[in-house]
Design an enzyme around this catalytic site. Structure first.
Site, PDB file in Angstrom:
ATOM      1  CD  GLU A 120      -3.292  -0.875   1.705  1.00 50.75           C
ATOM      2  OE1 GLU A 120      -4.218  -0.541   0.934  1.00 50.75           O
ATOM      3  OE2 GLU A 120      -3.413  -0.968   2.946  1.00 50.75           O
ATOM      4  CD  GLU A 140      -4.029  -5.663   3.216  1.00 50.56           C
ATOM      5  OE1 GLU A 140      -3.186  -4.832   3.592  1.00 50.56           O
ATOM      6  OE2 GLU A 140      -3.923  -6.302   2.142  1.00 50.56           O
TER       7      GLU A 140
END
Length: 266
Positions: A120, A140
């Site tokens: 990210e 995730e």
């Protein structure tokens, strides 16, 4: 340039090097690391002698994502760090380049794991270089979580949507060669040399006119969501003033005189 216990800063000429420095946890994000990142980005923005930034990790890893235990409460080190976060609840998003875009070019030098929160943060960088054993991915969904650091928005804008959705929905690891093939990173180099390549790239940037470099970066991001017509108009607004600078005149003069230019941000 103080940094924190989990984030070190050092200068390499006109380049500011930010190192995620928690190797025992594969540089998992902690509160001290986030605060160090936040302050490092602001320092780079404020210091006109900094022309580029390199982000890397210590101990053969880039970043293995968020340390949920450290961020849950007891693992947060120091009242000072907790007070910083309380004073600016957006601080962690700025640190992860979700809510902040440095005006200087940011080059990522990746070795080893660059997953979850690491991937990210990577999406907020401008140029990306990785060792051949580096691994990327957004894990995730495998943990029943959401990649809320910006990936559902940014990733489909940076790589083809089919690849973005596969990465987001499977949570599988991507080796460096595959990450390069889909456009997530730009260079794959021998292990242990990503930082060297990043600093070499930074030196090339540092040799260019800083006002021109910053205007070019700003134009690329500013026009990304515009129509072509609006983007071209915005480009002129960014670009024309650069031609009216002393640095632009110095660049032309140095070319004519066959010497390196001396830029003064003027």
């Amino acid at each position: 340039m103080d940094g924190t216990e989990h984030l070190t800063l050092r200068r390499e000429g006109a380049t500011l090097v930010l190192t995620l420095d928690r190797p025992e946890a594969r540089n998992a994000l902690s509160l001290p690391m986030l605060i160090g990142l936040h302050d490092g980005w602001l320092e780079a923005d404020a210091d006109d002698t900094v022309r580029s930034v390199v982000l890397t990790g210590a101990g053969g890893a880039f970043c293995s994502g968020m340390d949920l235990k450290a961020l849950a409460g007891e693992g947060m080190a120091g009242r000072e760090h907790r007070e910083r976060l309380a004073a600016d609840p957006d601080l962690h998003w700025k640190a992860m380049l979700r809510h902040h875009r440095p005006r200087k070019p940011v080059i990522a030098a990746v070795e080893g794991a660059c997953v979850a929160g690491g991937t990210e943060i990577l999406q907020g960088t401008d140029i990306r270089i990785a060792g051949e054993s580096a691994v990327f991915g957004l894990y995730e969904v495998r943990r029943g979580l959401f990649p809320i650091g910006g990936s559902t928005v940014r990733l489909p804008r940076q790589i083809p949507r089919t690849h973005a959705l596969e990465m987001l929905l499977t949570g599988r690891p991507y080796p460096a060669r595959e990450a390069a093939a889909i456009g997530l990173i730009g260079h794959v180099v021998p292990d242990g040399t990503a930082l060297d390549k990043a600093l070499e790239t930074a030196e090339r940037i540092n040799a260019c006119g800083p006002l021109a470099v910053e205007a070019v970066k700003a134009s690329v991001y500013e026009t990304a969501g515009m129509t072509e017509t609006d983007g071209l108009a915005a480009e002129l607004r960014r670009g024309w003033p650069v031609f009216d600078t002393a640095d632009a005149r110095e660049g032309a003069r140095a070319f004519a005189e066959k010497r390196p230019p001396v830029y003064r941000r003027a």
